[in-house]
Design an enzyme around this catalytic site. Structure first.
Site, short mmCIF file in Angstrom:
data_model
loop_
_atom_site.label_atom_id
_atom_site.label_comp_id
_atom_site.label_asym_id
_atom_site.label_seq_id
_atom_site.Cartn_x
_atom_site.Cartn_y
_atom_site.Cartn_z
N GLU A 49 1.04 -1.21 -0.04
CA GLU A 49 0.13 0.23 0.11
C GLU A 49 0.77 1.24 0.01
O GLU A 49 0.54 2.27 -0.67
CB GLU A 49 -0.83 -0.05 1.36
CG GLU A 49 -2.15 -1.06 1.27
CD GLU A 49 -3.02 -0.65 0.09
OE1 GLU A 49 -2.85 0.71 -0.42
OE2 GLU A 49 -4.21 -1.45 -0.03
N SER B 222 -27.77 -28.18 51.62
CA SER B 222 -26.78 -28.63 52.42
C SER B 222 -25.33 -28.17 52.29
O SER B 222 -24.44 -28.77 52.97
CB SER B 222 -26.95 -30.07 52.51
OG SER B 222 -28.21 -30.51 52.88
#
Length: 797
Positions: free
Chosen positions: A97, A356
């Site tokens: 680029e 429990s």
């Protein structure tokens, strides 16, 4: 005219006079131009983001995205910078680029002239003239591709270069380059298309992601893989031609096919991600302690395991590393996207009845208090604690049980008995201090029901507290981020934690008979289940040397889920998860028995050591884990009216064996002292005849005055005699109900059939008795004052 000068000749002195004016115009013109540019820059500043506007990305510990939250426009844009992406990608991007990115001022004049010449000569752009800075300008301020738009990009590019350095400009590109649909930025594209971070790209993948922003719609690899591959190969060719990548690397890269995943945002540990984002709304990236692979595996396992649960059901799972208290997996609901299951409700931090699951902490506290040791004799029989009458889950009673049995079998009556001796408020305060707050109804105080689930707790707090069993008694707050502070508090002593952990490890796994499989390959796990009242919550929590795991199953709306309880619903998944976790090195050394713990032989009913038990008073021997060498005797009975102390010091006539009181009229020349250990009065129906006889008081000599030692009155069951055979009447469809009554009872009577509680009647009152299924049975009438009677009978087909 000056003498000697030709007529009409100009004077040379006029030329130097104009130069100062020219330089003045240039100086002031430059000043005006710069001031104008500064003014324009101030009036039209570059459209830079005012704050970090990437999507909030929540990641696992290794950087894998767990969940991403789109920005206000619905764009998926993950944080990125040059240091967080692969150098291969940066090479491909800059080479393809903008090779001169680090050298131009934002605009490459030669590239622009080349592009303009191609456009004028052939009517189309063959090679673009935009620099990365110009592309960033277009991304920040979209405009048309007209000449005016291009001119504006050029000015904006120059402006960006004046305001930002190259790294900042490159960062803007890395985060905003278009990759198709709502995907922006290389990091989001890498995860969306390739399922990996941008820091781990191959040559082929780097080339692909470098070219996609040129035409993101036309080159989307999930829709146009062939076009994407041709564009990628073009980049590869450029990289080889420029000598950036070797021919061998490029040849290998060309062999990779363009295969991408279906675009979908990550959605793992969704509720944890939501929780952390709510706490840090401005953060661009939130790194958690979650193990990405484990998280995905457990989410899938949870769905496959509980997917057939009834509608409106959900489940939660939490895995925590003990050493650091960091969470490794967090599944807050069964299916986050399923509204029918209330998948948006995070059950890891929802207040639910713990069933429990609090019992191990109670037993550990009782050990530290010196009330009990690991083999203490506890009473599992019908009892009243004021107006509270607890029963066991299956409504049966075991009679005499050891502490380790009571904990492993999760018996309720012994637990309530211990809680009453310690105090509910004190127990709740200890849990709060250790990081396990308990929630009660408004205005309510802690009571005895809390140990059976009569309170509220959260899964994450329970897991952090259970970790104390493998951390020397130190509990802590679960951590979800590595930089979160390590908050820990001592819950119990190292010895008490080790004993309770050992008791829970030694319980048999469901579905296996003793000595039928080799446990060597399995991780030792201290596990406990719990089921709240009405089957609303099913729990299983377990701790290994390295991890603590918690599972919850139920309905978020709190309605019952009949038939689902901890042992059959949550425990199998817990054990599967535990068995799949890695075991760290030296686990056995980390959990070695502390010096404060020893194993000793103790005797029932006294509960003390064999060596300290008088001859003839050791009815049953047991091995017990002992803390600090202390052997507390069997707990005294609370309120049995007929009780005598569990130890009696007797004076006997050594010739007759009769008991002597302080006032006897006879001579009794041979006297001796004897200590007698008694069983708790409520355990009488469960003892053998020999055990009852051995603990019975010798008869008082006839010439001695009453010594005040109580004797139980006789209790007789009316309506059913010993050895009775019961059958249905000819032609009847069912066996008859019997009318029973306990004669001689002066207090309330509990009725049990084969150890299972049936009914309670007041003194002298009767009740209708169903004899039960065919076979042999035992009926027991047990009065609150300790009187009892047992009847054996048989029911015919």
């Amino acid at each position: 005219m000056v003498a000697g000068s030709p007529a009409g000749q100009r004077q040379p002195a006029a030329v130097p006079a104009r130069r100062p004016r020219l330089w003045a115009w240039l100086r002031w013109g430059t000043v005006v131009l710069l001031l104008g540019l500064l003014l324009l820059d101030a009036l039209f500043p570059p459209p830079l983001p005012q704050q970090r506007d990437t999507a909030t990305l929540v990641t696992a510990a290794d950087g894998t995205p767990l969940r991403a939250f789109a920005d206000a426009q619905g764009v998926w844009r993950y944080p990125a910078d040059p240091g967080s992406v692969s150098p291969l990608f940066l090479q491909a991007l800059l080479t393809y680029e903008d090779r001169h990115f680090y050298h131009h001022p934002g605009v490459n004049p030669w590239a622009l002239w080349r592009a303009a010449g191609q456009w004028l000569g052939q009517g189309r752009i063959i090679s673009g003239g935009s620099t990365l800075t110009m592309q960033v300008a277009r991304l920040l301020e979209p405009d048309t591709r007209s000449v005016l738009g291009k001119a504006r990009q050029i000015l904006r590019a120059l402006q960006l270069e004046a305001h930002l350095d190259k790294q900042q400009i490159l960062t803007l590109y890395l985060e905003r380059a278009p990759y198709g649909g709502t995907i922006e930025g290389v990091q989001a594209a890498s995860w969306a298309y390739l399922g990996k971070p941008a820091s781990a790209l191959s040559h082929a993948e780097a080339a692909l992601l470098a070219v996609l922003p040129q035409a993101p719609s036309r080159l989307r690899p999930d829709r146009h893989p062939q076009a994407a591959q041709r564009a990628r190969d073009k980049v590869l060719a450029r990289m080889q031609a420029q000598g950036v990548w070797s021919a061998a690397d490029v040849a290998d890269a060309r062999q990779e096919a363009v295969i991408t995943r279906r675009l979908q945002p990550p959605m793992h540990a969704a509720l944890l991600a939501q929780r952390l984002r709510n706490a840090q709304p401005q953060a661009g990236q939130i790194e958690t302690t979650i193990d990405a692979g484990l998280q995905r595996a457990l989410e899938e396992r949870l769905v496959s395991y509980f997917g057939r649960l009834p509608e409106r059901s959900s489940a939660a799972l939490l895995v925590v590393e003990n050493r650091s208290l960091q969470a490794r997996a967090y599944v807050g609901s069964l299916d986050f996207a399923d509204d029918r299951r209330a998948g948006h409700v995070d059950m890891v931090r929802a207040w639910r009845s713990p069933g429990s699951t609090l019992k191990p902490f109670l037993y550990a506290m009782a050990l530290d208090e010196g009330l009990v040791h690991g083999g203490s004799l506890l009473v599992d029989a019908p009892q009243s604690f004021g107006t509270y009458r607890p029963g066991n889950f299956d409504q049966t009673f075991a009679g005499p049980v050891a502490l380790d049995q009571a904990l492993q079998q999760s018996l309720n009556v012994p637990s309530v008995d211990l809680l009453q001796r310690i105090g509910p408020a004190r127990f709740a305060a200890r849990m709060q201090h250790a990081g396990l707050p308990l929630r009660f109804a408004p205005g309510a105080a802690p009571n005895l029901a809390l140990i059976l689930g009569g309170t509220g707790a959260r899964l994450e707090d329970l897991v952090g507290t259970y970790a104390a069993l493998s951390r020397g008694g130190i509990a802590g707050k679960v951590r979800y981020q590595a930089d979160s502070p390590l908050l820990e508090r001592r819950l119990v002593s190292p010895g008490a934690a080790w004993i309770v952990r050992r008791i829970l490890i030694e319980q048999q796994r469901p579905g296996y008979l003793a000595d039928t499989f080799d446990p060597a390959g399995r991780l030792p796990v201290a596990w406990k289940t719990g089921t709240s009242y009405g089957f609303r919550d099913a729990w299983a929590i377990g701790s290994t040397a390295d991890y603590t795991v918690g599972v919850w199953v139920g309905r978020p709306d709190g309605t019952p889920l009949p038939g689902q309880y901890g042992a059959i619903t949550a425990l199998p998944l817990l054990l599967e998860v535990v068995d799949s976790l890695p075991q760290g090195p030296h686990a056995a050394d980390r959990l070695a028995m502390p010096a404060s713990v020893s194993e000793q032989t103790i005797c029932w009913p006294g509960g003390i050591g064999l060596a300290q038990t008088p001859p003839g008073q050791c009815a049953r021997r047991r091995q017990a884990w002992v803390l600090d060498g202390q052997l507390p005797p069997t707990l005294a009975e609370r309120d049995a009216p007929l009780q005598s102390p569990l130890r009696s010091e007797l004076t006997l006539d050594l010739d007759s064996g009769e008991r002597l009181s302080a006032h006897c009229s006879g001579p009794h020349p041979r006297r001796g002292q004897r200590q007698l250990h008694h069983w708790p009065i409520r355990l009488q129906p469960w003892l053998s005849q020999a055990e009852r006889e051995a603990a019975r008081l010798p008869p008082l000599a006839a010439d001695c005055a009453d010594d005040g030692r109580p004797q139980a009155a006789a209790l007789h069951v009316e309506g059913l005699h010993e050895g009775a055979v019961i059958a249905a009447a000819p032609g009847a469809q069912r066996r008859p109900l019997l009318r029973l009554r306990a004669l001689g009872a002066t207090s309330a009577v509990d009725w049990l059939r084969d150890g299972r509680w049936l009914a309670r009647t007041q003194a002298g009152a009767g009740f209708a008795f169903d004899p039960g299924t065919p076979g042999a049975h035992t009926l027991t009438a047990l009065a609150a004052d300790g009187n009892w009677q047992r009847v054996n009978y048989r029911v015919l087909e």
